[in-house]
Design an enzyme around this catalytic site. Structure first.
Site, PDB file in Angstrom:
ATOM      1  N   GLY A   1     -35.021  10.470  13.119  1.00 33.80           N
ATOM      2  CA  GLY A   1     -35.453   8.884  13.015  1.00 33.80           C
ATOM      3  C   GLY A   1     -37.041   8.515  13.125  1.00 33.80           C
ATOM      4  CB  CYS A   2     -39.806   6.592  14.014  1.00 34.02           C
ATOM      5  SG  CYS A   2     -41.430   6.193  14.662  1.00 34.02           S
ATOM      6  CG  PHE A   3     -42.329   9.821  10.776  1.00 32.01           C
ATOM      7  CD1 PHE A   3     -44.001   9.189  11.374  1.00 32.01           C
ATOM      8  CD2 PHE A   3     -42.320  10.170   8.933  1.00 32.01           C
ATOM      9  CE1 PHE A   3     -44.157   8.017  10.253  1.00 32.01           C
ATOM     10  CE2 PHE A   3     -43.443   9.444   7.866  1.00 32.01           C
ATOM     11  CZ  PHE A   3     -44.031   8.932   9.096  1.00 32.01           C
ATOM     12  CD1 TRP A   4     -44.954   7.725  13.401  1.00 32.01           C
ATOM     13  CD2 TRP A   4     -44.870   5.713  14.766  1.00 32.01           C
ATOM     14  NE1 TRP A   4     -46.026   6.930  12.606  1.00 32.01           N
ATOM     15  CE2 TRP A   4     -45.807   5.642  13.231  1.00 32.01           C
ATOM     16  CE3 TRP A   4     -44.946   5.263  15.803  1.00 32.01           C
ATOM     17  CZ2 TRP A   4     -46.273   4.646  12.994  1.00 32.01           C
ATOM     18  CZ3 TRP A   4     -45.271   3.421  15.518  1.00 32.01           C
ATOM     19  CH2 TRP A   4     -46.109   3.526  14.337  1.00 32.01           C
TER      20      TRP A   4
ATOM     21  CD  GLU B   1     -40.181   6.858   8.963  1.00 33.03           C
ATOM     22  OE1 GLU B   1     -40.852   7.603   9.937  1.00 33.03           O
ATOM     23  OE2 GLU B   1     -41.015   5.752   9.140  1.00 33.03           O
TER      24      GLU B   1
END
Length: 216
Positions: free
Chosen positions: A53-56, A97
């Site tokens: 998912g979102c790499f943050w 990502e």
């Protein structure tokens, strides 16, 4: 069915004349949290790429683990060199990502990294994670050794059995070896949640435990 790059190619249009570049994006080569290099030969350390998912949020998940030397947010698995965040989000590059995880295998085992990976997202969601929708949010493991690949593949089979019991559908995680090229994301995405503690984190697991015991 396990998704592969070949099975995904019809979902995007790769056009290197419009996106990508011949040189890397500018990078501050220092981990904001650990102070170690983001880009290095990393002699004596192991490397793996995870996409969940979102790499943050994914990057924070791994840099907090003991034995992880460095992490970096980036893009991998597509056909466009040195893409930007905007290009990847367009869906036209084919990249996911991902987080590059550099670790000391004498301190943390690959088994522990796999458990963290599987239990921290829903690997059955295909081209999304929760509210984050797009091919860039697909679940991936990009392995740098054949031993990692064998262990990751076995862990997927084991976790699938656990998910079946819990009523989930098939895992869609793509596991590749050798790992495709890793392209570092822009500086503003590196260690994002350390710089912005109240920033967005879309990570969410299934609540199903991954009981692997691979000792890799």
């Amino acid at each position: 069915m396990v998704l592969t790059i070949e099975a995904l190619k019809h979902l995007w249009r790769l056009d290197e004349s419009r996106v990508g570049r011949s040189e890397p994006l500018p990078l501050d080569n220092r981990h904001y949290v650990k102070g170690h290099p983001l880009c290095d030969a990393f002699t004596g350390l192991a490397q793996i790429q995870f996409g969940l998912g979102c790499f943050w949020g994914a990057e924070r998940l791994f840099w907090q683990l003991p034995g992880v030397f460095s992490t970096a947010a980036g893009y991998a698995g597509g056909g466009v060199p040195y893409p930007t965040y905007r290009e990847v989000c367009s869906g036209e590059t084919g990249h996911a990502e991902v987080v590059l995880v550099v670790y000391d295998h004498t301190v943390i085992s690959f088994e522990q990294l796999l458990q963290t990976f599987w239990e921290s997202h829903d690997p059955t969601q295909g081209m999304r994670q929760g509210n984050d929708i797009g091919t860039q949010y697909r679940s991936v493991i990009h392995c740098t050794t054949s031993k990692q690949y064998a262990a990751a593949s076995t862990s997927r089979e084991v976790y699938q059995q656990q998910l079946n019991t819990a009523g989930y559908t098939a895992i869609t995680t793509e596991i590749l070896h050798p790992a495709p090229p890793f392209y570092y994301a822009e500086n503003e995405h590196q260690q994002y949640l350390a710089k912005h503690p109240n920033g967005y984190c879309g990570l969410g697991g299934t609540g199903v435990t991954c009981p692997i015991r691979l000792q890799v």
